[in-house]
Design a protein around this motif. Structure first.
Motif, mmCIF file in Angstrom:
data_model
loop_
_atom_site.group_PDB
_atom_site.id
_atom_site.type_symbol
_atom_site.label_atom_id
_atom_site.label_comp_id
_atom_site.label_asym_id
_atom_site.label_seq_id
_atom_site.Cartn_x
_atom_site.Cartn_y
_atom_site.Cartn_z
ATOM 1 N N MET A 298 0.957 -1.111 -0.129
ATOM 2 C CA MET A 298 -0.096 0.088 -0.064
ATOM 3 C C MET A 298 0.674 1.412 -0.214
ATOM 4 S SD MET A 298 -3.053 0.968 2.737
ATOM 5 C CE MET A 298 -4.060 -0.445 2.223
ATOM 6 N N SER A 299 0.627 2.079 -1.075
ATOM 7 C CA SER A 299 1.476 3.428 -0.940
ATOM 8 C C SER A 299 1.051 4.430 -0.104
ATOM 9 C CB SER A 299 1.637 3.785 -2.412
ATOM 10 O OG SER A 299 0.349 4.293 -2.804
ATOM 11 N N ASN A 300 1.851 5.052 0.607
ATOM 12 C CA ASN A 300 1.303 6.221 1.521
ATOM 13 C C ASN A 300 1.799 7.578 0.837
ATOM 14 O OD1 ASN A 300 1.012 4.588 3.768
ATOM 15 N ND2 ASN A 300 2.902 4.379 4.403
ATOM 16 N N PRO A 301 0.641 8.334 0.941
ATOM 17 C CA PRO A 301 1.006 9.721 0.358
ATOM 18 C C PRO A 301 2.280 10.597 0.992
ATOM 19 C CG PRO A 301 -1.121 9.723 1.436
ATOM 20 C CD PRO A 301 -0.557 8.358 1.510
ATOM 21 N N LEU B 120 -2.575 18.366 6.673
ATOM 22 C CA LEU B 120 -1.810 17.809 7.604
ATOM 23 C C LEU B 120 -2.538 16.802 8.402
ATOM 24 C CD1 LEU B 120 1.220 17.082 8.753
ATOM 25 C CD2 LEU B 120 0.803 18.963 10.326
ATOM 26 N N ASN B 121 -3.827 17.445 9.166
ATOM 27 C CA ASN B 121 -4.636 16.612 9.764
ATOM 28 C C ASN B 121 -5.076 15.524 8.996
ATOM 29 O OD1 ASN B 121 -4.352 18.048 12.291
ATOM 30 N ND2 ASN B 121 -5.883 19.638 11.705
ATOM 31 N N ALA B 122 -5.578 15.641 7.968
ATOM 32 C CA ALA B 122 -6.176 14.750 6.830
ATOM 33 C C ALA B 122 -5.154 13.496 6.680
ATOM 34 C CB ALA B 122 -6.713 15.217 5.509
ATOM 35 N N TRP B 123 -3.996 13.975 6.392
ATOM 36 C CA TRP B 123 -2.726 13.048 6.310
ATOM 37 C C TRP B 123 -2.508 12.220 7.396
ATOM 38 C CZ3 TRP B 123 2.126 12.699 8.321
ATOM 39 C CH2 TRP B 123 2.689 11.622 7.666
ATOM 40 N N GLN B 124 -2.570 12.901 8.554
ATOM 41 C CA GLN B 124 -2.298 12.185 9.786
ATOM 42 C C GLN B 124 -3.529 11.300 10.052
ATOM 43 O OE1 GLN B 124 -1.921 15.413 12.410
ATOM 44 N NE2 GLN B 124 0.244 15.254 12.551
ATOM 45 N N LYS C 148 -5.263 9.807 7.963
ATOM 46 C CA LYS C 148 -5.024 8.534 6.960
ATOM 47 C C LYS C 148 -4.019 7.732 7.398
ATOM 48 C CE LYS C 148 -4.723 7.501 2.069
ATOM 49 N NZ LYS C 148 -5.813 7.351 1.088
ATOM 50 N N GLN C 149 -2.913 8.571 7.703
ATOM 51 C CA GLN C 149 -1.705 7.327 8.387
ATOM 52 C C GLN C 149 -2.114 6.499 9.313
ATOM 53 O OE1 GLN C 149 0.130 7.984 5.407
ATOM 54 N NE2 GLN C 149 1.987 7.864 6.840
ATOM 55 N N ALA C 150 -2.985 7.135 10.452
ATOM 56 C CA ALA C 150 -3.595 6.504 11.519
ATOM 57 C C ALA C 150 -4.245 5.093 11.062
ATOM 58 C CB ALA C 150 -4.158 7.093 12.414
ATOM 59 N N ALA C 151 -5.185 5.360 10.057
ATOM 60 C CA ALA C 151 -6.094 4.306 9.579
ATOM 61 C C ALA C 151 -5.229 3.409 8.893
ATOM 62 C CB ALA C 151 -6.997 5.080 8.582
ATOM 63 N N THR C 152 -4.479 3.617 7.958
ATOM 64 C CA THR C 152 -3.374 2.703 7.265
ATOM 65 C C THR C 152 -2.654 2.067 8.512
ATOM 66 O OG1 THR C 152 -3.109 4.151 5.487
ATOM 67 C CG2 THR C 152 -1.771 2.405 5.649
ATOM 68 N N THR C 153 -2.252 2.465 9.173
ATOM 69 C CA THR C 153 -1.484 1.587 10.241
ATOM 70 C C THR C 153 -2.359 0.877 11.148
ATOM 71 O OG1 THR C 153 0.155 3.548 10.600
ATOM 72 C CG2 THR C 153 -0.119 1.900 12.490
ATOM 73 N N GLN C 154 -3.544 0.955 11.377
ATOM 74 C CA GLN C 154 -4.540 0.337 12.250
ATOM 75 C C GLN C 154 -5.059 -0.861 11.206
ATOM 76 O OE1 GLN C 154 -8.271 2.353 13.352
ATOM 77 N NE2 GLN C 154 -8.699 0.597 14.651
ATOM 78 N N THR C 155 -5.144 -0.713 10.039
ATOM 79 C CA THR C 155 -5.573 -1.576 8.949
ATOM 80 C C THR C 155 -4.423 -2.746 8.861
ATOM 81 O OG1 THR C 155 -6.846 -0.005 7.957
ATOM 82 C CG2 THR C 155 -6.249 -1.982 6.422
ATOM 83 N N GLU C 156 -3.347 -2.119 8.921
ATOM 84 C CA GLU C 156 -2.278 -3.274 8.609
ATOM 85 C C GLU C 156 -1.903 -3.945 9.787
ATOM 86 O OE1 GLU C 156 1.168 -0.349 7.570
ATOM 87 O OE2 GLU C 156 0.463 -0.392 5.458
ATOM 88 N N GLU C 157 -2.120 -3.365 11.049
ATOM 89 C CA GLU C 157 -1.994 -4.096 12.176
ATOM 90 C C GLU C 157 -3.218 -5.148 12.418
ATOM 91 O OE1 GLU C 157 -2.045 -0.993 15.330
ATOM 92 O OE2 GLU C 157 0.184 -0.752 15.003
ATOM 93 N N SER C 158 -4.343 -4.669 11.899
ATOM 94 C CA SER C 158 -5.579 -5.716 11.985
ATOM 95 C C SER C 158 -5.232 -6.893 10.973
ATOM 96 C CB SER C 158 -6.590 -5.027 11.361
ATOM 97 O OG SER C 158 -7.637 -4.587 12.596
ATOM 98 N N ALA C 159 -4.627 -6.595 9.855
ATOM 99 C CA ALA C 159 -4.384 -7.572 9.009
ATOM 100 C C ALA C 159 -3.196 -8.500 9.356
ATOM 101 C CB ALA C 159 -3.957 -7.069 7.603
#
Length: 56
Positions: free
Chosen positions: A1-4, A32-36, A38-49
């Motif tokens: 998954m690519s991170n912006p 910046l808030n939107a990016w943060q 998205k980063q948190a959601a991506t991290t949570q999704t990756e940890e769940s997987a």
């Protein structure tokens, strides 16, 4: 998954300091808030997987 890429703050010359609405800094902080978020959601999704793979 690519991170912006993290948003780049405005340069010293980009803010006129006359109280514009929205200021370039307002726009930067919103991005910046939107990016943060998205980063948190991506991290949570990756940890769940990862946890799901561990349980299998």
């Amino acid at each position: 998954m690519s991170n912006p890429e993290r948003p780049t703050p405005p340069g010293d010359y980009e803010c006129c300091e006359s109280g514009c609405e929205p200021c370039v800094w307002d726009t930067y902080y919103a991005e910046l808030n939107a990016w943060q978020a998205k980063q948190a959601a991506t991290t949570q999704t990756e940890e769940s997987a990862s946890n799901d793979e561990t349980r299998s």
